[in-house]
Write a protein that holds these residues in place. Sequence first.
Motif, PDB file in Angstrom:
ATOM      1  N   LEU A  24      -9.848  30.304  -6.308  1.00 12.56           N
ATOM      2  CA  LEU A  24      -9.490  29.261  -5.346  1.00 12.56           C
ATOM      3  C   LEU A  24     -10.643  28.304  -5.062  1.00 12.56           C
ATOM      4  CD1 LEU A  24      -7.254  31.186  -2.773  1.00 12.56           C
ATOM      5  CD2 LEU A  24      -6.537  29.530  -4.512  1.00 12.56           C
ATOM      6  N   GLN A  25     -11.877  28.790  -5.125  1.00 14.11           N
ATOM      7  CA  GLN A  25     -13.013  27.898  -4.881  1.00 14.11           C
ATOM      8  C   GLN A  25     -13.257  26.953  -6.054  1.00 14.11           C
ATOM      9  OE1 GLN A  25     -14.210  27.717  -1.909  1.00 14.11           O
ATOM     10  NE2 GLN A  25     -13.102  29.524  -1.189  1.00 14.11           N
ATOM     11  N   GLN A  26     -12.636  27.217  -7.199  1.00 14.65           N
ATOM     12  CA  GLN A  26     -12.755  26.349  -8.366  1.00 14.65           C
ATOM     13  C   GLN A  26     -11.582  25.385  -8.486  1.00 14.65           C
ATOM     14  OE1 GLN A  26     -13.778  30.357 -10.697  1.00 14.65           O
ATOM     15  NE2 GLN A  26     -13.665  28.608 -12.068  1.00 14.65           N
ATOM     16  N   LEU A  27     -10.436  25.766  -7.941  1.00 11.95           N
ATOM     17  CA  LEU A  27      -9.228  24.960  -8.100  1.00 11.95           C
ATOM     18  C   LEU A  27      -9.213  23.806  -7.106  1.00 11.95           C
ATOM     19  CD1 LEU A  27      -6.574  27.780  -8.554  1.00 11.95           C
ATOM     20  CD2 LEU A  27      -7.282  26.112 -10.281  1.00 11.95           C
ATOM     21  N   PRO A  28      -8.737  22.639  -7.542  1.00 12.59           N
ATOM     22  CA  PRO A  28      -8.697  21.488  -6.637  1.00 12.59           C
ATOM     23  C   PRO A  28      -7.667  21.670  -5.533  1.00 12.59           C
ATOM     24  CG  PRO A  28      -7.589  20.963  -8.697  1.00 12.59           C
ATOM     25  CD  PRO A  28      -8.237  22.305  -8.897  1.00 12.59           C
ATOM     26  N   THR A  29      -7.930  21.024  -4.421  1.00 10.27           N
ATOM     27  CA  THR A  29      -6.968  20.976  -3.330  1.00 10.27           C
ATOM     28  C   THR A  29      -5.756  20.144  -3.782  1.00 10.27           C
ATOM     29  OG1 THR A  29      -8.020  18.978  -2.461  1.00 10.27           O
ATOM     30  CG2 THR A  29      -8.798  21.089  -1.615  1.00 10.27           C
ATOM     31  N   PRO A  30      -4.590  20.377  -3.213  1.00 13.50           N
ATOM     32  CA  PRO A  30      -4.272  21.195  -2.042  1.00 13.50           C
ATOM     33  C   PRO A  30      -3.968  22.664  -2.338  1.00 13.50           C
ATOM     34  CG  PRO A  30      -2.320  20.003  -2.713  1.00 13.50           C
ATOM     35  CD  PRO A  30      -3.418  19.555  -3.631  1.00 13.50           C
TER      36      PRO A  30
END
Length: 206
Positions: free
Chosen positions: A170-176
């Motif tokens: 999750l810290q690598q994947l873009p928001t949202p």
Amino acid sequence: MQLRFACEDTGAEYVSRKGWQQATLSRCPLHPQGGCRFARHGTYARVSPPGTLITRDYCPDGHRTFSLLPDCYAARLSGQLSEVEAVVRAVEQAPSQAAACVGLRLDIELPGVQRFVTRRVQAVHQALVVLKGLVPERFGRCGPTLLAFALVLGVSGVLVALRGLAEPWLQQLPTPLGFSPRRQPGGGRDRARQHRAGADPPGLMA
């Protein structure tokens, strides 16, 4: 820094049962061995759904706040992942993005709708491309669309399901979907927004 709060509630259910009161971190993410002054840091409010509060913790030694975002909420966008997914699916099933925009966000002018839609479509499709590379054994053969991922996962709510499945990244994947800060022109990133220390307003912990 945003972290995942594993939660099956919708936004309305989270507000109704005051889910922020159950959202806790057992230890400091920066100092899992202990020894720091890690403590509760109150809450902050989100606009939608009304009444939403998000739990915060703070490590004064590491000068870092941690917010626990329930699975149903979009990261760094107002509202829920289901609302983002509805927009992206509408575009994927329309003859063109311009055609999909006609029936969306009647409260703003068409150029504003197009920016609103483009931001969400690009961010979600970018996250799906990253996931295809991270989990090729499961997603390598499907296209980077919500419709394709829905068939593989066998669920209707793809983004909420992916929030849990993709927790290690999750810290690598873009928001949202994920929590990676947005890239700025020149290759930089938004600084992680820190919150001032403060107690919950009176009555919120009742």
